[in-house]
Design a protein around this motif. Sequence first.
Motif, PDB file in Angstrom:
ATOM      1  N   GLN A  61       2.092  -4.308  -1.729  1.00  0.00           N
ATOM      2  CA  GLN A  61       1.201  -4.178  -2.897  1.00  0.00           C
ATOM      3  C   GLN A  61       1.250  -5.421  -3.778  1.00  0.00           C
ATOM      4  OE1 GLN A  61      -0.871  -1.684  -3.576  1.00  0.00           O
ATOM      5  NE2 GLN A  61      -1.450  -2.153  -5.672  1.00  0.00           N
ATOM      6  N   GLU A  62       2.470  -5.866  -4.112  1.00  0.00           N
ATOM      7  CA  GLU A  62       2.643  -6.972  -5.061  1.00  0.00           C
ATOM      8  C   GLU A  62       2.250  -8.322  -4.487  1.00  0.00           C
ATOM      9  OE1 GLU A  62       3.730  -7.049  -8.422  1.00  0.00           O
ATOM     10  OE2 GLU A  62       3.256  -4.917  -8.232  1.00  0.00           O
ATOM     11  N   TYR A  63       2.573  -8.563  -3.215  1.00  0.00           N
ATOM     12  CA  TYR A  63       2.415  -9.909  -2.656  1.00  0.00           C
ATOM     13  C   TYR A  63       1.263 -10.063  -1.675  1.00  0.00           C
ATOM     14  CZ  TYR A  63       6.992 -10.378  -4.755  1.00  0.00           C
ATOM     15  OH  TYR A  63       8.031 -10.390  -5.647  1.00  0.00           O
ATOM     16  N   LEU A  64       0.601  -8.950  -1.333  1.00  0.00           N
ATOM     17  CA  LEU A  64      -0.518  -9.051  -0.400  1.00  0.00           C
ATOM     18  C   LEU A  64      -1.797  -8.437  -0.974  1.00  0.00           C
ATOM     19  CD1 LEU A  64      -1.282  -9.915   2.534  1.00  0.00           C
ATOM     20  CD2 LEU A  64      -0.773  -7.566   3.201  1.00  0.00           C
ATOM     21  N   LEU A  65      -1.735  -7.169  -1.344  1.00  0.00           N
ATOM     22  CA  LEU A  65      -2.949  -6.470  -1.771  1.00  0.00           C
ATOM     23  C   LEU A  65      -3.467  -6.967  -3.123  1.00  0.00           C
ATOM     24  CD1 LEU A  65      -2.061  -2.802  -0.704  1.00  0.00           C
ATOM     25  CD2 LEU A  65      -3.344  -4.518   0.567  1.00  0.00           C
ATOM     26  N   ILE A  66      -2.581  -7.097  -4.109  1.00  0.00           N
ATOM     27  CA  ILE A  66      -3.014  -7.541  -5.447  1.00  0.00           C
ATOM     28  C   ILE A  66      -3.481  -8.998  -5.442  1.00  0.00           C
ATOM     29  CG2 ILE A  66      -2.234  -7.967  -7.826  1.00  0.00           C
ATOM     30  CD1 ILE A  66      -0.608  -5.366  -7.615  1.00  0.00           C
ATOM     31  N   PRO A  67      -2.708  -9.937  -4.873  1.00  0.00           N
ATOM     32  CA  PRO A  67      -3.168 -11.338  -4.898  1.00  0.00           C
ATOM     33  C   PRO A  67      -4.511 -11.559  -4.203  1.00  0.00           C
ATOM     34  CG  PRO A  67      -0.858 -11.256  -4.305  1.00  0.00           C
ATOM     35  CD  PRO A  67      -1.352  -9.843  -4.325  1.00  0.00           C
ATOM     36  N   PHE A  68      -4.772 -10.802  -3.127  1.00  0.00           N
ATOM     37  CA  PHE A  68      -6.031 -10.967  -2.396  1.00  0.00           C
ATOM     38  C   PHE A  68      -7.113  -9.994  -2.869  1.00  0.00           C
ATOM     39  CE2 PHE A  68      -2.983 -12.867   0.584  1.00  0.00           C
ATOM     40  CZ  PHE A  68      -3.585 -14.095   0.786  1.00  0.00           C
ATOM     41  N   HIS A  69      -6.819  -9.233  -3.920  1.00  0.00           N
ATOM     42  CA  HIS A  69      -7.762  -8.272  -4.514  1.00  0.00           C
ATOM     43  C   HIS A  69      -8.307  -7.283  -3.484  1.00  0.00           C
ATOM     44  CE1 HIS A  69      -7.530 -10.677  -8.091  1.00  0.00           C
ATOM     45  NE2 HIS A  69      -7.868 -11.758  -7.399  1.00  0.00           N
ATOM     46  N   ILE A  70      -7.413  -6.777  -2.648  1.00  0.00           N
ATOM     47  CA  ILE A  70      -7.812  -5.782  -1.644  1.00  0.00           C
ATOM     48  C   ILE A  70      -7.007  -4.492  -1.837  1.00  0.00           C
ATOM     49  CG2 ILE A  70      -8.731  -7.344   0.121  1.00  0.00           C
ATOM     50  CD1 ILE A  70      -5.972  -7.256   1.488  1.00  0.00           C
ATOM     51  N   GLU A  71      -6.878  -4.086  -3.104  1.00  0.00           N
ATOM     52  CA  GLU A  71      -6.115  -2.874  -3.415  1.00  0.00           C
ATOM     53  C   GLU A  71      -6.715  -1.627  -2.772  1.00  0.00           C
ATOM     54  OE1 GLU A  71      -7.107  -5.125  -5.663  1.00  0.00           O
ATOM     55  OE2 GLU A  71      -5.546  -5.480  -7.149  1.00  0.00           O
ATOM     56  N   TYR A  72      -8.017  -1.685  -2.459  1.00  0.00           N
ATOM     57  CA  TYR A  72      -8.672  -0.543  -1.834  1.00  0.00           C
ATOM     58  C   TYR A  72      -8.131  -0.277  -0.421  1.00  0.00           C
ATOM     59  CZ  TYR A  72     -11.428  -4.290   0.287  1.00  0.00           C
ATOM     60  OH  TYR A  72     -11.809  -5.428   0.955  1.00  0.00           O
ATOM     61  N   MET A  73      -7.399  -1.230   0.155  1.00  0.00           N
ATOM     62  CA  MET A  73      -6.805  -1.072   1.481  1.00  0.00           C
ATOM     63  C   MET A  73      -5.398  -0.453   1.412  1.00  0.00           C
ATOM     64  SD  MET A  73      -8.937  -2.278   3.743  1.00  0.00           S
ATOM     65  CE  MET A  73      -7.983  -2.722   5.169  1.00  0.00           C
ATOM     66  N   GLN A  74      -5.010  -0.031   0.219  1.00  0.00           N
ATOM     67  CA  GLN A  74      -3.650   0.448  -0.029  1.00  0.00           C
ATOM     68  C   GLN A  74      -3.224   1.569   0.920  1.00  0.00           C
ATOM     69  OE1 GLN A  74      -2.825   3.045  -3.524  1.00  0.00           O
ATOM     70  NE2 GLN A  74      -1.748   1.227  -4.275  1.00  0.00           N
ATOM     71  N   THR A  75      -4.026   2.605   1.026  1.00  0.00           N
ATOM     72  CA  THR A  75      -3.651   3.754   1.851  1.00  0.00           C
ATOM     73  C   THR A  75      -3.483   3.359   3.314  1.00  0.00           C
ATOM     74  OG1 THR A  75      -4.844   5.206   0.336  1.00  0.00           O
ATOM     75  CG2 THR A  75      -4.275   6.119   2.474  1.00  0.00           C
ATOM     76  N   ILE A  76      -4.402   2.581   3.837  1.00  0.00           N
ATOM     77  CA  ILE A  76      -4.321   2.155   5.234  1.00  0.00           C
ATOM     78  C   ILE A  76      -3.088   1.286   5.461  1.00  0.00           C
ATOM     79  CG2 ILE A  76      -5.462   0.752   7.013  1.00  0.00           C
ATOM     80  CD1 ILE A  76      -8.134   1.707   5.756  1.00  0.00           C
ATOM     81  N   ALA A  77      -2.846   0.351   4.552  1.00  0.00           N
ATOM     82  CA  ALA A  77      -1.679  -0.529   4.680  1.00  0.00           C
ATOM     83  C   ALA A  77      -0.384   0.268   4.628  1.00  0.00           C
ATOM     84  CB  ALA A  77      -1.697  -1.587   3.579  1.00  0.00           C
ATOM     85  N   PHE A  78      -0.317   1.229   3.715  1.00  0.00           N
ATOM     86  CA  PHE A  78       0.896   2.026   3.571  1.00  0.00           C
ATOM     87  C   PHE A  78       1.136   2.909   4.801  1.00  0.00           C
ATOM     88  CE2 PHE A  78       1.044   2.042  -1.385  1.00  0.00           C
ATOM     89  CZ  PHE A  78       1.151   0.667  -1.361  1.00  0.00           C
ATOM     90  N   ILE A  79       0.070   3.485   5.345  1.00  0.00           N
ATOM     91  CA  ILE A  79       0.216   4.310   6.546  1.00  0.00           C
ATOM     92  C   ILE A  79       0.708   3.467   7.725  1.00  0.00           C
ATOM     93  CG2 ILE A  79      -1.082   5.609   8.300  1.00  0.00           C
ATOM     94  CD1 ILE A  79      -2.726   6.808   5.990  1.00  0.00           C
ATOM     95  N   LEU A  80       0.218   2.234   7.842  1.00  0.00           N
ATOM     96  CA  LEU A  80       0.683   1.344   8.911  1.00  0.00           C
ATOM     97  C   LEU A  80       2.176   1.041   8.772  1.00  0.00           C
ATOM     98  CD1 LEU A  80      -2.284  -1.174   9.245  1.00  0.00           C
ATOM     99  CD2 LEU A  80      -1.489   0.463  10.949  1.00  0.00           C
ATOM    100  N   VAL A  81       2.611   0.759   7.548  1.00  0.00           N
ATOM    101  CA  VAL A  81       4.032   0.487   7.298  1.00  0.00           C
ATOM    102  C   VAL A  81       4.872   1.708   7.680  1.00  0.00           C
ATOM    103  CG1 VAL A  81       5.744   0.125   5.469  1.00  0.00           C
ATOM    104  CG2 VAL A  81       3.675  -1.258   5.508  1.00  0.00           C
ATOM    105  N   ILE A  82       4.452   2.887   7.246  1.00  0.00           N
ATOM    106  CA  ILE A  82       5.195   4.119   7.531  1.00  0.00           C
ATOM    107  C   ILE A  82       5.221   4.397   9.032  1.00  0.00           C
ATOM    108  CG2 ILE A  82       5.187   6.626   7.204  1.00  0.00           C
ATOM    109  CD1 ILE A  82       3.977   5.981   4.350  1.00  0.00           C
ATOM    110  N   ALA A  83       4.108   4.174   9.720  1.00  0.00           N
ATOM    111  CA  ALA A  83       4.044   4.414  11.165  1.00  0.00           C
ATOM    112  C   ALA A  83       5.025   3.518  11.916  1.00  0.00           C
ATOM    113  CB  ALA A  83       2.626   4.187  11.676  1.00  0.00           C
TER     114      ALA A  83
END
Length: 198
Positions: A61-83
């Motif tokens: 969230q801090e170093y990828l999603l916010i800097p690139f302004h792609i916070e809307y990808m949060q759920t998908i990114a988090f599910i990938l990390v958890i998987a």
Amino acid sequence: MISELLIISIGAILINNFVLVQFLGICPFLGVSKKVDTALGMGFAVIFVMLCASAITWCVQEYLLIPFHIEYMQTIAFILVIAVLVQFVEMFLQKSVPSLYNSLGVYLPLITTNCAVLGVAIQNITKFGQTEMSFLKSITYGTSAAIGFMLAIVLFAGVRERLESSDVPKFLKGMPIALITAGLLSIAFLGFSGLSFS
């Protein structure tokens, strides 16, 4: 600082327990709670996944999603990390503790879709976003929520083991008495909602 972390921990473990108060992660709670040792194994697996997921998703969230302004990808990114984390746990248990791996069965891969794990990752951002949730607070919250999950599932498994040898009416045997017990356990945890820290 330590008092803040303590408040976060007690809040996540007792007051806002993910399973018994927020009703997240009910599937493994009901499915893996027939024996205490299996429930303990699932609890430790969830602690590992939630701890790592809290740390990695905070960084994503801090170093990828916010800097690139792609916070809307949060759920998908988090599910990938958890998987990925769950796959790691699954491979480790299959090699190291095959008996636990077999007893957890289908519920181990279900940690990927366990809404409690995803809930912790998202709540670290949304619930505490206004107060700038630090990395340490994020890890504390994730670990404490997982300990709360483990506490709930182990308590429930202990009661279910006891119910197996109890004289329960025939129409309540199995899942009906388990659901009634889960409801009573949830009501018991509501007693912690009156805790205040001064």
